[in-house]
Write an enzyme that holds these catalytic residues in place. Structure first.
Site, PDB file in Angstrom:
ATOM      1  N   ASN A  24       1.279 -65.631 -27.579  1.00  9.22           N
ATOM      2  CA  ASN A  24       1.458 -64.235 -28.001  1.00  9.22           C
ATOM      3  C   ASN A  24       2.956 -64.036 -28.256  1.00  9.22           C
ATOM      4  O   ASN A  24       3.760 -64.935 -27.993  1.00  9.22           O
ATOM      5  CB  ASN A  24       0.899 -63.262 -26.949  1.00  9.22           C
ATOM      6  CG  ASN A  24       1.547 -63.445 -25.595  1.00  9.22           C
ATOM      7  OD1 ASN A  24       2.765 -63.302 -25.454  1.00  9.22           O
ATOM      8  ND2 ASN A  24       0.751 -63.790 -24.598  1.00  9.22           N
ATOM      9  N   ASP A  34      -3.304 -70.838 -24.145  1.00 17.39           N
ATOM     10  CA  ASP A  34      -1.934 -70.577 -23.690  1.00 17.39           C
ATOM     11  C   ASP A  34      -1.829 -70.769 -22.165  1.00 17.39           C
ATOM     12  O   ASP A  34      -0.933 -71.488 -21.660  1.00 17.39           O
ATOM     13  CB  ASP A  34      -1.591 -69.127 -24.088  1.00 17.39           C
ATOM     14  CG  ASP A  34      -0.117 -68.789 -23.995  1.00 17.39           C
ATOM     15  OD1 ASP A  34       0.692 -69.695 -23.726  1.00 17.39           O
ATOM     16  OD2 ASP A  34       0.222 -67.604 -24.206  1.00 17.39           O
TER      17      ASP A  34
END
Ligand code: AR6
Length: 168
Positions: A24, A34
């Site tokens: 992000n 992530d």
């Protein structure tokens, strides 16, 4: 010989010169791939990410891979799907092209991607897979160092969507 392939697997286990993280814009970690990359790389990755001061959607930044089998992690925030009228397609293409550009600039030979934006960011898989594959092929036609790109799909539905684009 340049090559592109699609596999089912966990990108944190891939021994490539660079793996790409569907990050992000804060670059400070999150869920999905992530979270998995940060967990596998260890806390040093977050320390290096702090110093990068974020990243715009479609852009990319590079760090070391720390405890990962990959030498580098290339972090790119893909677009959040907002119905398709907010330049999502262009931004997704930018994520692939800028990640590959950075890999090439760091003389990476092998690069592995997850399916950017098709998880929490809800980019429709059938469109995202087409954009990804076309961008990768376009880049491979002129890359200097990158010669092998792998799409690492975490589930069968995702893998089937990417394979369908290749069949066309
Ligand atoms: N290896 C390969 N692919 C994976 C793995 C893994 N270990 N884990 C998940 N995937 P997502 P996004 C797949 O949501 O849509 C994060 O919180 C997953 O099944 O990880 O770009 C970030 O911090 C899906 O097919 O990324 C951002 O806030 C694909 O990776 C946000 O999510 C992408 O799903 C980014 O959302």
């Amino acid at each position: 010989m340049k090559s592109f392939d699609i596999i089912l697997g966990d990108i944190t286990k891939i021994k490539a010169d660079a793996i790409v993280n569907a990050a992000n814009t804060t670059l400070l970690g999150g869920g999905g791939v992530d979270g998995a990359i940060h967990r596998a790389a260890g806390p040093e990755l977050l320390t290096e990410c702090w110093a990068l001061h974020g990243c715009a959607t479609g852009e990319a930044k590079i760090t070391k891979g720390y405890r990962l089998p990959a030498k580098y992690v290339i972090h790119t925030p893909g677009p959040i799907w907002q119905g398709g009228t907010h330049h999502e397609a262009d931004l997704l293409k930018n994520s692939y092209m800028n990640s590959l550009g950075l890999a090439d600039a760091h003389r990476c030979r092998t690069v592995a991607f997850p399916s950017i934006s098709t998880g929490v960011y809800h980019f429709p898989l059938d469109q995202a897979s087409g954009i990804a594959i076309h961008a990768i092929r376009e880049f491979l036609a002129y890359s200097l160092y990158v010669e092998k790109v792998t799409m690492v799909c975490f589930d069968e539905v995702t893998k089937a969507a990417y394979e369908k684009v290749l069949e066309k």
